[in-house]
Motif scaffolding. Structure first.
Motif, PDB file in Angstrom:
ATOM      1  N   VAL A 146      -3.519   0.784   6.110  1.00 48.88           N
ATOM      2  CA  VAL A 146      -4.287   1.185   4.935  1.00 48.88           C
ATOM      3  C   VAL A 146      -3.839   0.411   3.705  1.00 48.88           C
ATOM      4  O   VAL A 146      -2.641   0.289   3.432  1.00 48.88           O
ATOM      5  N   VAL A 147      -4.826  -0.088   2.988  1.00 49.93           N
ATOM      6  CA  VAL A 147      -4.599  -0.603   1.631  1.00 49.93           C
ATOM      7  C   VAL A 147      -5.017   0.464   0.625  1.00 49.93           C
ATOM      8  O   VAL A 147      -4.269   0.810  -0.289  1.00 49.93           O
ATOM      9  N   ALA A 148      -6.217   1.000   0.797  1.00 51.30           N
ATOM     10  CA  ALA A 148      -6.700   2.057  -0.094  1.00 51.30           C
ATOM     11  C   ALA A 148      -7.663   2.950   0.670  1.00 51.30           C
ATOM     12  O   ALA A 148      -8.531   2.460   1.403  1.00 51.30           O
ATOM     13  N   THR A 149      -7.517   4.246   0.511  1.00 51.26           N
ATOM     14  CA  THR A 149      -8.438   5.208   1.121  1.00 51.26           C
ATOM     15  C   THR A 149      -9.287   5.911   0.068  1.00 51.26           C
ATOM     16  O   THR A 149     -10.204   6.650   0.406  1.00 51.26           O
ATOM     17  N   ARG A 150      -8.975   5.683  -1.210  1.00 54.59           N
ATOM     18  CA  ARG A 150      -9.686   6.373  -2.287  1.00 54.59           C
ATOM     19  C   ARG A 150      -9.929   5.403  -3.436  1.00 54.59           C
ATOM     20  O   ARG A 150      -9.094   4.554  -3.724  1.00 54.59           O
ATOM     21  N   ARG A 151     -11.043   5.574  -4.085  1.00 50.14           N
ATOM     22  CA  ARG A 151     -11.360   4.761  -5.256  1.00 50.14           C
ATOM     23  C   ARG A 151     -10.953   5.509  -6.519  1.00 50.14           C
ATOM     24  O   ARG A 151     -11.212   6.699  -6.664  1.00 50.14           O
ATOM     25  N   ASP A 152     -10.318   4.805  -7.421  1.00 47.53           N
ATOM     26  CA  ASP A 152     -10.023   5.329  -8.770  1.00 47.53           C
ATOM     27  C   ASP A 152      -9.227   6.628  -8.746  1.00 47.53           C
ATOM     28  O   ASP A 152      -9.445   7.533  -9.554  1.00 47.53           O
TER      29      ASP A 152
ATOM     30  N   PRO B 206      11.127   4.054  10.170  1.00 50.14           N
ATOM     31  CA  PRO B 206      11.626   3.036  11.093  1.00 50.14           C
ATOM     32  C   PRO B 206      12.414   1.956  10.360  1.00 50.14           C
ATOM     33  O   PRO B 206      12.214   1.729   9.155  1.00 50.14           O
ATOM     34  N   PRO B 207      13.295   1.266  11.073  1.00 51.83           N
ATOM     35  CA  PRO B 207      14.199   0.319  10.407  1.00 51.83           C
ATOM     36  C   PRO B 207      13.494  -0.836   9.699  1.00 51.83           C
ATOM     37  O   PRO B 207      14.016  -1.357   8.704  1.00 51.83           O
ATOM     38  N   ASP B 208      12.312  -1.252  10.162  1.00 46.15           N
ATOM     39  CA  ASP B 208      11.619  -2.367   9.501  1.00 46.15           C
ATOM     40  C   ASP B 208      10.376  -1.896   8.756  1.00 46.15           C
ATOM     41  O   ASP B 208       9.416  -2.650   8.587  1.00 46.15           O
ATOM     42  N   TRP B 209      10.397  -0.648   8.316  1.00 45.73           N
ATOM     43  CA  TRP B 209       9.281  -0.101   7.527  1.00 45.73           C
ATOM     44  C   TRP B 209       9.274  -0.755   6.145  1.00 45.73           C
ATOM     45  O   TRP B 209      10.248  -0.660   5.397  1.00 45.73           O
ATOM     46  N   LYS B 210       8.162  -1.421   5.805  1.00 43.82           N
ATOM     47  CA  LYS B 210       8.032  -2.083   4.498  1.00 43.82           C
ATOM     48  C   LYS B 210       6.606  -1.936   3.989  1.00 43.82           C
ATOM     49  O   LYS B 210       5.962  -2.922   3.621  1.00 43.82           O
ATOM     50  N   PHE B 211       6.118  -0.716   3.967  1.00 44.95           N
ATOM     51  CA  PHE B 211       4.708  -0.507   3.663  1.00 44.95           C
ATOM     52  C   PHE B 211       4.480   0.236   2.356  1.00 44.95           C
ATOM     53  O   PHE B 211       3.531   1.017   2.228  1.00 44.95           O
ATOM     54  N   ALA B 212       5.352   0.017   1.380  1.00 42.53           N
ATOM     55  CA  ALA B 212       5.128   0.536   0.029  1.00 42.53           C
ATOM     56  C   ALA B 212       4.296  -0.473  -0.762  1.00 42.53           C
ATOM     57  O   ALA B 212       4.093  -1.617  -0.340  1.00 42.53           O
ATOM     58  N   ASP B 213       3.781  -0.034  -1.910  1.00 38.88           N
ATOM     59  CA  ASP B 213       3.054  -0.898  -2.850  1.00 38.88           C
ATOM     60  C   ASP B 213       1.915  -1.657  -2.172  1.00 38.88           C
ATOM     61  O   ASP B 213       1.948  -2.892  -2.042  1.00 38.88           O
ATOM     62  N   PRO B 214       0.876  -0.962  -1.728  1.00 39.68           N
ATOM     63  CA  PRO B 214      -0.205  -1.620  -0.986  1.00 39.68           C
ATOM     64  C   PRO B 214      -1.028  -2.599  -1.823  1.00 39.68           C
ATOM     65  O   PRO B 214      -1.740  -3.440  -1.256  1.00 39.68           O
ATOM     66  N   LEU B 215      -0.950  -2.491  -3.145  1.00 34.22           N
ATOM     67  CA  LEU B 215      -1.709  -3.410  -3.998  1.00 34.22           C
ATOM     68  C   LEU B 215      -0.886  -4.620  -4.417  1.00 34.22           C
ATOM     69  O   LEU B 215      -1.387  -5.488  -5.141  1.00 34.22           O
ATOM     70  N   ALA B 216       0.361  -4.691  -3.959  1.00 32.74           N
ATOM     71  CA  ALA B 216       1.206  -5.856  -4.270  1.00 32.74           C
ATOM     72  C   ALA B 216       0.675  -7.084  -3.527  1.00 32.74           C
ATOM     73  O   ALA B 216       0.120  -6.975  -2.425  1.00 32.74           O
TER      74      ALA B 216
END
Length: 573
Positions: A483-489, A528-538
């Motif tokens: 997921v990048v975005a599930t909701r607008r605004d 998980p040890p390689d979880w890096k899924f914060a900041d989807p708009l980066a």
């Protein structure tokens, strides 16, 4: 013509009516926010509430044969991912039943109602029948325990409401001990196995509350040995020999029945290392302040914490969030002031003094119970960076799995109410007969000081449905998604840092379980040890995802971004 004494049926009808009335009052007070919202609001918030419902949906998928019991639909393709958070096992069974009739959000609320009902009824039976302290005392305990300030405020973490199983465990334990003492060994051993099954299932549901129960039972045994004189080796060995059969059955049953819990959590404990002492340090109990911290929204005592927050802000004006960090959130786990005074004085009367009007001290069991509960409370206290809990943290198995030690105060509410009833019920009975209006006023004060304007019911069903109900399901070619975005605004959730972690990840968790299509996203107590899924708009978010996909050899991965005309994009690979 004077009326004669009430017949048995009349007394039964009166008792049933009193039980029903107090039950309705207790549930109305606890569920007042969902009720006033037209059952739109459910317990939890935009983050924890969605995570909880996702795990409950996982159990529904397990029962329908669509999922492996210990692997959730998020953190794909890792297995055993249930162990990154509380397991919610018993919650999942109840929730899955309610899902036959209700949507995920209403079923979640009905699940909490089920456990609150179990807790109310079991507390009543514990006091009225098992302990034999009378129906009035039982209704008093059941009411105050159901609406307890800290348990209510912390219902934002719904798994903590599993503390409702505590009186069930206490009833079983007391019945087991009595059967063993009476020579009914078969019954005692069956009860020991049943208690072991309950504790094993509870551990797989809500680790904190189950662990506190087991730890407190251990404290009670130690205190009983000290108070009764059975701490001496010869006496202790003799005691163990006399009851070896029942102890053996209970311990062996627990070892076998705890295997699913160990399968889930031992690998994750080795992987994550558990919580560190310094992570835990901010969630211990500050003497006196946190012991009575009912939050600034409390209708009776909130002014105390409003004043404390203002004082902290005046001393540290450059740290506007400091009052909330010191006094808010998990720190709002204390006891109302009048209840606090009653508990402390009751414990003193039981442990130190003789009961008023009697020529004998209280029983050894009650003194040991009171001592164990006060010791447990003391262990949670923090003195700068030192705490007696440090010994528990280092020496007791499982203690490193907990960060928020202050939650122990939630568990202690029922034992503390039992101590109050033991110490004061005779005087309360005399007051109720001589000055009923004063007795009623005292009960009203005890009820009122547990109520707050703050609400743990913050998750809006309509808001979630309006946002997620329009998201199209993934195409058939998608084996997994991110997921990048599930909701607008959508407004920023709390702050930029938290907003970059929770909204897209928890929405992905819910949608993955609802669609039964796995997602690489997710967020939990541990990741998980390689979880890096914060900041989807980066700018580097998609690159991080692609690196993860290559490392785990993921095929047919799809990207969800509802801001685009076509929200689904298949990632080549």
């Amino acid at each position: 013509m004077s009326a004669g004494p009430k017949t048995v049926p009349e007394r039964s009808i009166t008792s049933i009516a009193a039980f029903a009335f107090v039950y309705v009052v207790a549930m109305a007070l606890f569920f007042r926010a969902p009720i006033f919202s037209g059952f739109d609001l459910g317990f939890g918030d935009r983050a924890d509430g969605m995570i909880e419902i996702s795990i409950l949906e996982h159990w529904r998928n397990v029962l329908s044969g669509a999922a492996v019991w210990n692997t959730t639909g998020y953190f794909h393709p890792y297995t055993g991912t249930l162990g990154y958070n509380d397991g919610y096992f018993l919650y999942g069974l109840v929730y899955s039943f309610w899902r036959l009739f209700a949507d995920p959000f209403h079923a979640d609320t009905l699940n909490i109602l089920t456990f609150k009902t179990i807790g109310f009824a079991a507390a009543y039976l514990l006091v009225a029948r098992t302990l034999g302290w009378g129906r009035s005392s039982a209704l008093f305990v059941a009411l105050l325990w159901t609406i307890a300030s800290n348990i209510s405020l912390q219902a934002v973490h719904a798994q903590l409401q599993s503390v409702a199983l505590l009186p069930v465990a206490m009833i079983a334990a007391i019945a087991m001990v009595r059967a063993e003492e009476d020579g009914r060994h078969l019954q005692a051993r069956l009860l020991a196995v049943a208690l072991a099954a309950l504790m094993a299932a509870w551990l797989l549901t809500s680790y904190y509350m189950a662990w506190f129960t087991i730890f407190s039972a251990g404290l009670f045994v130690v205190c009983w040995c000290v108070v009764s004189g059975n701490w001496r080796p010869a006496a202790l060995v003799g005691f163990l020999r006399r009851h070896a059969g029942t102890l053996f059955c209970g311990v062996c049953a627990f070892i076998v029945l705890i295997i699913p819990f160990l399968i889930v959590y031992l690998p994750k404990a080795r992987e994550t290392g558990g919580q560190s002492y310094h992570q835990m340090l901010g969630y211990l109990v500050t003497p006196l302040i946190d012991m009575i911290n009912v939050g600034p929204g409390n209708y009776v005592w909130g002014w105390i914490f409003q004043a404390l927050a203002a004082l902290i802000h005046a001393i540290n004006p450059d740290s506007p969030t400091l009052p909330a960090r010191l006094l808010g959130g998990e720190h709002q786990s204390g006891l109302p002031l009048v209840s606090f005074i009653l508990i402390v004085t009751a414990a003193r009367r039981i442990i130190v003094l003789r009961r008023a009007g009697q020529n004998r001290p209280v029983s050894i069991e009650l003194r040991a119970f009171a001592l164990a509960m006060i010791v447990a409370w003391f262990l949670t206290l923090q003195f700068n960076v030192a705490s007696p809990w440090g010994l528990v943290f280092e020496l007791v198995p499982g203690a490193k799995g907990m960060r928020v030690v202050s939650r122990y105060q939630l568990w202690l509410v029922l034992p503390f109410l039992l101590l109050v009833v033991v110490a004061w019920r005779e005087r309360a009975s005399m007051l109720a007969r001589s000055r009923p209006f004063l007795a009623g006023a005292i009960v009203m004060v005890l009820v009122a000081e547990n109520l707050s304007a703050e609400s743990p019911a913050q998750l809006s069903r309509s808001a979630q449905y309006s946002a997620l109900g329009t998201v199209p399901a993934p195409p058939a070619a998608c084996a997994s998604f991110y997921v990048v975005a599930t909701r607008r605004d959508e407004p920023v959730y709390i702050n930029a840092e938290v907003n970059g972690i929770y909204p897209h990840n928890v929405d992905a968790m819910f949608l993955a379980e609802f669609w039964r299509v796995p997602t690489i996203n997710g967020f939990s107590t541990f990741n998980p040890p390689d979880w890096k899924f914060a900041d989807p708009l980066a700018p580097d978010y998609d690159a991080r995802v692609l690196e993860y996909a290559r490392r785990h050899d993921l095929r047919d991965l799809c990207r969800l971004d509802v801001r685009q005309a076509d929200p689904w994009t298949r990632i080549p690979g």
